[in-house]
Design a protein around this motif. Structure first.
Motif, PDB file in Angstrom:
ATOM      1  N   VAL A 275       0.821  -1.183  -0.053  1.00  0.00           N
ATOM      2  CA  VAL A 275       0.120   0.056  -0.016  1.00  0.00           C
ATOM      3  C   VAL A 275       0.755   1.016   0.012  1.00  0.00           C
ATOM      4  O   VAL A 275       1.592   1.456   0.841  1.00  0.00           O
ATOM      5  N   GLY A 276       0.707   2.140  -1.197  1.00  0.00           N
ATOM      6  CA  GLY A 276       1.507   3.236  -1.092  1.00  0.00           C
ATOM      7  C   GLY A 276       1.527   3.861  -2.516  1.00  0.00           C
ATOM      8  O   GLY A 276       0.968   3.510  -3.405  1.00  0.00           O
ATOM      9  N   GLN A 277       2.102   5.007  -2.605  1.00  0.00           N
ATOM     10  CA  GLN A 277       2.360   5.868  -3.726  1.00  0.00           C
ATOM     11  C   GLN A 277       3.211   5.198  -4.885  1.00  0.00           C
ATOM     12  O   GLN A 277       4.494   5.098  -4.474  1.00  0.00           O
ATOM     13  N   LYS A 278       2.755   4.647  -5.910  1.00  0.00           N
ATOM     14  CA  LYS A 278       3.664   3.945  -6.931  1.00  0.00           C
ATOM     15  C   LYS A 278       4.742   4.572  -7.461  1.00  0.00           C
ATOM     16  O   LYS A 278       5.714   4.029  -8.348  1.00  0.00           O
ATOM     17  N   SER A 279       4.771   5.853  -7.503  1.00  0.00           N
ATOM     18  CA  SER A 279       5.549   6.598  -8.166  1.00  0.00           C
ATOM     19  C   SER A 279       6.925   6.748  -7.512  1.00  0.00           C
ATOM     20  O   SER A 279       7.993   7.214  -8.082  1.00  0.00           O
ATOM     21  N   VAL A 303      -1.595  -1.569  -4.048  1.00  0.00           N
ATOM     22  CA  VAL A 303      -2.720  -0.610  -4.510  1.00  0.00           C
ATOM     23  C   VAL A 303      -2.213   0.744  -3.861  1.00  0.00           C
ATOM     24  O   VAL A 303      -1.605   0.950  -2.925  1.00  0.00           O
ATOM     25  N   ASP A 304      -2.462   1.607  -4.653  1.00  0.00           N
ATOM     26  CA  ASP A 304      -2.348   3.300  -4.238  1.00  0.00           C
ATOM     27  C   ASP A 304      -3.692   4.065  -4.213  1.00  0.00           C
ATOM     28  O   ASP A 304      -4.435   4.227  -4.946  1.00  0.00           O
ATOM     29  N   PRO A 305      -4.160   4.060  -2.758  1.00  0.00           N
ATOM     30  CA  PRO A 305      -5.369   4.748  -2.491  1.00  0.00           C
ATOM     31  C   PRO A 305      -5.672   5.892  -3.139  1.00  0.00           C
ATOM     32  O   PRO A 305      -6.801   6.424  -2.930  1.00  0.00           O
ATOM     33  N   THR A 306      -4.387   6.603  -3.501  1.00  0.00           N
ATOM     34  CA  THR A 306      -4.997   7.792  -3.979  1.00  0.00           C
ATOM     35  C   THR A 306      -5.274   7.721  -5.432  1.00  0.00           C
ATOM     36  O   THR A 306      -5.619   8.916  -6.228  1.00  0.00           O
TER      37      THR A 306
END
Length: 366
Positions: A275-279, A303-306
């Motif tokens: 879970v986190g920002q993929k960039s 998963v990127d919840p943003t």
């Protein structure tokens, strides 16, 4: 015996018969120096060979073969990142950076989607040369491409590729699945000139479409939840039942199908949820750690919840994953959770901690 045409009579053909350490010891030199010498020899051979006329290029694009290659590049993009820092390859080749491998995989998949996939009918064409062929896709085209798309997603690609894999599995079931007898036919039943539809099972130079499909179905069942997950597992079970005698009497002829049967027999495989920002660079490092150890019964979900569309996909297809992602999101970190047998590990945010967690058999808490 190795030269039936006597093409190399009276000539030398370089071959390394012993391992590197043994040969370095024999010549009384460090392994590093021996590797450097071999690397220089390989480069010299390569340069000479590059002056010769190249073999003719078979430039047709076949979906099934590209599916296999897509899988290889997607997996290599993370697995080869685990090479120790400072590793010398002695004979570097252009394009050997693992970071470029995912680009190659996605570029090939994009070509197939653009040139060989009809988005209205959701059907594949078999091949491309100057233009798409009129031959419709066979079972192998669907099964191998689905496998490649699942690898693109699990090894860091967008959820878009996972959505397409699910769509292709639906159309594969529609065109090739024997709803009564189980298993998949090689061809769709729409051509009246095809008098007999067969179900191939032999894993030879290429795996069979049925063997790859077993593994695809098991993998998909571990990604989605609910009735769709049950449907995938049931189709996998029926498929294996069709080839039960073959599996028992001649397992060596269907090695990949044996792998699929083994995967299906595991009541609960590991789920690694990132879970986190993929960039972020941290995401890449955590993803490489998730794939550092080989485990065919491991599913990696990120998963990127943003990303609204991505979160919407998980809410529709696996509510537990969506809830887990929302509850464990930290803006400046990538959180990893390992789930198995209805239990979940404490969250970790360090790649080494994740590798250690995955290397243990019993490391989960409720």
């Amino acid at each position: 015996m190795s030269d039936p045409g006597n093409e190399f009579k009276g000539q030398n053909v370089l071959i390394e018969r012993n391992n590197t350490a043994a040969m370095a010891s024999k010549f009384g030199m460090p392994v590093e120096k021996y590797d450097d010498i071999l690397g220089a020899c390989r480069r010299q051979l390569f340069n000479v060979r590059s002056t010769r006329p190249r073999p003719h290029l078979d430039d047709k694009v076949i979906v099934s073969w590209n599916g296999l290659v897509i899988s290889s590049f997607a997996r290599a993009s993370k697995i080869l990142e685990d090479e120790p820092e400072g590793t010398k390859f002695n004979f570097p080749v252009t394009g050997s950076d693992p970071k470029e491998y995912m680009e190659v995989a996605e570029k090939a998949a994009s070509f197939i989607r653009k040139q060989l996939y009809n988005q209205e009918t959701r059907r594949l064409q078999h091949s491309f040369r100057n233009c798409p062929s009129k031959v419709p896709g066979f079972l192998d085209d669907y099964a191998f491409l689905i496998s490649g798309l699942l690898d693109i997603y699990e090894f860091g690609g967008a959820v878009f590729w996972l959505v397409w894999a699910i769509e292709l599995q639906d159309i594969q079931d529609e065109l090739f699945l024997d709803g009564k007898g189980g298993g998949y036919f090689n061809t769709p039943g729409e051509d009246p000139s095809v008098l007999l539809r067969v179900k191939e099972d032999h894993d030879g130079a290429e795996p069979s479409g049925n063997s790859v499909s077993v593994i695809n179905l098991v993998r998909l069942s571990c990604i989605v939840a609910g009735n769709r997950s049950d449907h995938y597992r049931e189709n996998a079970e029926h498929l294996l039942a069709v080839f039960e005698t073959r599996l028992k009497d001649m397992a060596m002829a269907v090695p990949l199908m044996c792998c699929g049967a083994d995967m299906l027999s595991v009541p609960s495989g590991k789920q690694v949820v990132l879970v986190g920002q993929k960039s972020s660079i941290e995401f890449e490092k955590m993803l490489a750690a998730a794939h550092a150890s080989y485990d065919p019964n491991k599913t990696v979900i990120h998963v990127d919840p943003t990303e609204e569309e991505e979160l919407e996909f998980w809410e529709e297809n696996n509510g537990k994953i969506a809830t887990m992602a929302k509850n464990n999101f930290v803006s400046d970190k990538v959180v990893a959770l390992v789930c198995q047998n209805f239990t979940r590990s404490p969250p970790v945010t360090n790649p080494k901690s994740l590798e250690a967690l995955l290397s243990k058999k019993d490391s989960f808490s409720s």
